[in-house]
Design an enzyme around this catalytic site. Structure first.
Site, short mmCIF file in Angstrom:
data_model
loop_
_atom_site.label_atom_id
_atom_site.label_comp_id
_atom_site.label_asym_id
_atom_site.label_seq_id
_atom_site.Cartn_x
_atom_site.Cartn_y
_atom_site.Cartn_z
CB CYS A 49 5.17 9.95 -8.86
SG CYS A 49 7.09 9.47 -8.56
CB ALA A 52 7.26 5.94 -6.49
NE ARG A 83 8.43 -1.24 -2.41
CZ ARG A 83 8.87 -2.19 -3.38
NH1 ARG A 83 10.28 -2.22 -3.67
NH2 ARG A 83 8.30 -3.16 -3.70
CG HIS A 182 3.21 -1.07 -9.80
ND1 HIS A 182 1.89 -1.11 -9.11
CD2 HIS A 182 4.08 -0.70 -9.21
CE1 HIS A 182 2.09 -0.44 -7.90
NE2 HIS A 182 3.45 -0.37 -7.82
FE1 CFM Z 1 2.40 -4.68 -3.80
FE2 CFM Z 1 1.76 -3.22 -2.00
FE3 CFM Z 1 3.12 -2.17 -4.13
FE4 CFM Z 1 4.38 -3.99 -2.18
FE5 CFM Z 1 5.47 -1.64 -0.98
FE6 CFM Z 1 2.79 -1.21 -0.43
FE7 CFM Z 1 4.12 0.10 -2.62
MO1 CFM Z 1 4.63 0.48 -0.19
S1 CFM Z 1 2.93 -5.00 -1.72
S2 CFM Z 1 4.44 -3.90 -4.60
S3 CFM Z 1 6.29 -3.72 -1.00
S4 CFM Z 1 1.26 -2.88 -3.94
S5 CFM Z 1 4.25 -1.44 0.83
S6 CFM Z 1 0.68 -2.43 -0.33
S7 CFM Z 1 2.55 0.87 -1.11
S8 CFM Z 1 5.87 0.12 -2.03
S9 CFM Z 1 3.59 -0.39 -4.82
C1 HCA Z 2 6.14 4.38 -2.52
C2 HCA Z 2 6.94 3.68 -1.55
C3 HCA Z 2 6.30 3.36 -0.49
C4 HCA Z 2 5.92 4.66 0.65
C5 HCA Z 2 5.55 4.37 1.84
C6 HCA Z 2 4.92 5.44 2.79
C7 HCA Z 2 6.98 2.45 0.40
O1 HCA Z 2 5.20 4.37 -2.61
O2 HCA Z 2 6.89 5.17 -3.35
O3 HCA Z 2 4.59 6.21 2.26
O4 HCA Z 2 5.20 4.98 4.19
O5 HCA Z 2 6.62 1.40 0.93
O6 HCA Z 2 8.19 2.54 0.63
O7 HCA Z 2 4.96 2.81 -0.70
#
Ligand code: CFM
Ligand code: HCA
Length: 530
Positions: A49, A52, A83, A182
């Site tokens: 979401c 998150a 995370r 983001h």
């Molecule tokens: Fe960038 Fe990602 Fe993300 Fe990320 Fe992550 Fe991710 Fe995420 Mo999980 S590099 S910031 S540190 S888009 S692993 S592939 S999904 S938390 S929002």
């Molecule tokens: C997020 C965090 C997450 C979830 C990871 C997963 C992360 O999207 O809210 O589903 O295993 O990296 O901790 O992406």
């Protein structure tokens, strides 16, 4: 093409029509894909979401700021530490609130009578106990529904305590995924934090690392290498980052962008407001790290820096090449699938290639078309109702601080030399013909892809990991690294090779018979139509 058709054929016509645009089997021509649109209700998407994306991903990791979740306790609990964004004080006495989770713990009575008072009381308590210089308030779904004004609370807190307080209206339901969060986080940082400090860097060449969240210590390995070459790292957005340093980010020479999806708004706004270029780097993979370091040296165009860069690269390669060759001998020829949020599915293809592993299926949960196809497509992306809901802020050149190192023409020349400046080409150019890309992948498609593309290893997240392993395929979590890491840079590549080899070669797989070898499989159609 065959594999794509197989994936879609069981869908009802309505679902088929939607999903066919989100699945691309790469061909020779310009490849395109639909992205950043609403998931089909009930399809078991892997997405998360908006809260998150704002709290969990972008602002939460800023260690010396208190981030308070305004909402039910579950939202705070499940975004607390899972995370693996590591942080530690960088000097004695530096505040680090990462071990804490702050929340207003909204109850039904607060929902009925409003929660602003509770939020202010909570912040009074935080001020009394922890004395932070910065507070971020992150809204969860109910906050928008009952109309609590977190921005007004933030303004009152700033006045009362003389600190920085930012209210984020990042209710979970905003936008279509984490990606909206983001953007909201980027806007808040740009409005209230970046540019509020005046400490200038002292090093000859200084950089910020944008879109690096220090998962499993990745950011520390990158800083180690950059500092060894002689760069000053002014701030990191936001893994192990701090309010104290991010407020000075606008005084650095260059922005390095790791995760384009989560932070491109800040990179672009800093270019407009302060004239700072951004360089798309990838420190995941040996080859990718060397390439990124060389582009960086080329940007500053100083023979001494180039020499030092080559010395460090040679030294680092010397130290890891034995291990890399060893793991390569075990992994060469294997194939992989990678499905992560909005950036890693591209970055990790480079690291896997270092070990001779091809990524035959890849995709994102919430990336936009530019993350697949490159930023050139941005002007052709039509905003829809969901994206229009997320505020776009406009910035203009700062009268005092705007300074450009290179003219637009020089930037073009650098780009021609291969320096990826102020742009990102996306994931598709690094994928080969016949490989499959899936946007907003779901459980059904994961099962099907495993059957048709038969990857030796499937990298994704906690929600799908165990189902995949029960199907007899190794799965490693590409978000949390299964509690390992770092995977970035030179040392991280060795750790990654070790973990992947360990997972593939474990004896457990010899004891499992995948369900499709034991038919019958459940028969039928998906989506309620014959
Ligand atoms: Fe960038 Fe990602 Fe993300 Fe990320 Fe992550 Fe991710 Fe995420 Mo999980 S590099 S910031 S540190 S888009 S692993 S592939 S999904 S938390 S929002
Ligand atoms: C997020 C965090 C997450 C979830 C990871 C997963 C992360 O999207 O809210 O589903 O295993 O990296 O901790 O992406």
């Amino acid at each position: 093409m065959k594999e794509k058709d197989n994936l879609l054929e069981k869908y009802s016509s309505r679902v088929f029509k939607n999903r066919k645009t989100h699945i691309t089997q790469l061909g020779d021509d310009a490849n395109t894909i639909a992205a950043n649109t609403r998931a089909i209700p009930g399809i078991l998407t892997a997405r998360g979401c908006c809260y998150a994306g704002c709290k969990g991903v972008v602002v939460g990791p800023i260690k010396d700021a208190v981030t308070i979740t305004h909402g039910p306790i579950g939202c705070a609990f499940y975004s607390w530490g899972t995370r693996r964004n590591k942080a530690k004080p960088s000097y004695e006495g530096e505040q680090n609130f990462m071990p804490y989770s702050f929340c207003t713990d909204m109850r039904p009575t607060d929902i009925v009578f409003g929660g602003e008072k509770k939020l202010e009381q909570g912040i009074d308590e935080i001020m009394e106990m922890f004395h932070p210089k910065c507070i971020f308030i992150c809204s969860t779904c109910p906050i928008g529904l009952i109309g609590d004004d977190v921005q007004a609370v933030a303004r009152r807190v700033e006045k009362k305590y003389g600190i920085t307080a930012v209210g984020f209206s990042c209710e979970g339901y905003k936008g279509v995924s984490q990606s909206a969060g983001h953007h909201i986080a980027n806007n808040g940082l740009m409005r209230q934090i970046i540019g509020s400090g005046d400490t200038k860097p002292t090093g000859k060449y200084s950089v910020n690392i944008l879109g690096e969240y220090n998962i499993g210590g990745d950011g520390w390995e990158q800083e180690r290498i950059l500092k060894k070459i002689g760069y000053e790292v002014v701030s990191v957005f936001t893994g192990d980052g701090s309010h104290a340093t991010i407020k000075n980010a606008h005084l650095a020479d260059l922005n390095l962008v790791m995760c384009h999806r989560s932070i491109n708004y800040v990179a672009q706004m800093m270019k407009t407001k302060y004239g700072i270029d951004w360089l798309k780097v990838n420190f995941i993979g040996i080859g990718a790290t060397c390439k990124s370091l060389r582009m960086l040296a080329e940007y500053f165009d100083d023979p001494a820096l180039t020499k030092r860069t080559e010395e460090v690269i040679a030294e680092e390669l010397e130290a890891v090449s034995g291990d890399i060759e060893y793991y390569k001998s075990m992994l060469k020829g294997k194939t992989a699938g990678i499905f992560v949020g909005g950036s890693r599915s591209h970055h990790y293809q480079a690291l896997l290639r270092d070990f001779g592993v091809e990524t035959v299926i890849a995709g994102y949960e919430f990336a936009h078309r530019d993350d697949y196809e490159g930023r050139d497509v941005i002007p052709s992306i039509k905003p829809d109702a969901d994206s229009k809901n997320i505020e776009e802020i406009t910035v203009s050149p700062d009268e005092e601080l705007f300074r450009e190192r290179y003219t637009a023409e020089q930037v073009e020349q650098l780009k021609e030399k291969g320096v990826e400046l102020d742009t990102y080409d996306g994931m598709f150019p690094d994928m080969k013909k016949g490989y499959i890309a899936v946007d907003d992948y779901n459980v059904f498609e994961t099962d099907e892809l495993i059957k048709t593309m038969k990857p030796d290893i499937f990298f994704s997240g906690i929600k799908d990991k165990y189902a995949i392993q029960k199907a007899g395929v190794v799965s490693r979590q590409m978000h949390s690294y299964d509690y390992s890491g770092p995977y970035a840079g030179f040392n991280g590549a060795v750790m990654f090779g070790h973990d992947v080899a360990m997972s593939i070669y474990t004896n457990a797989w010899a004891l499992i018979t995948p369900p499709w070898k034991r038919v019958p499989f459940i028969e039928g159609t998906v989506g309620g139509e014959e």
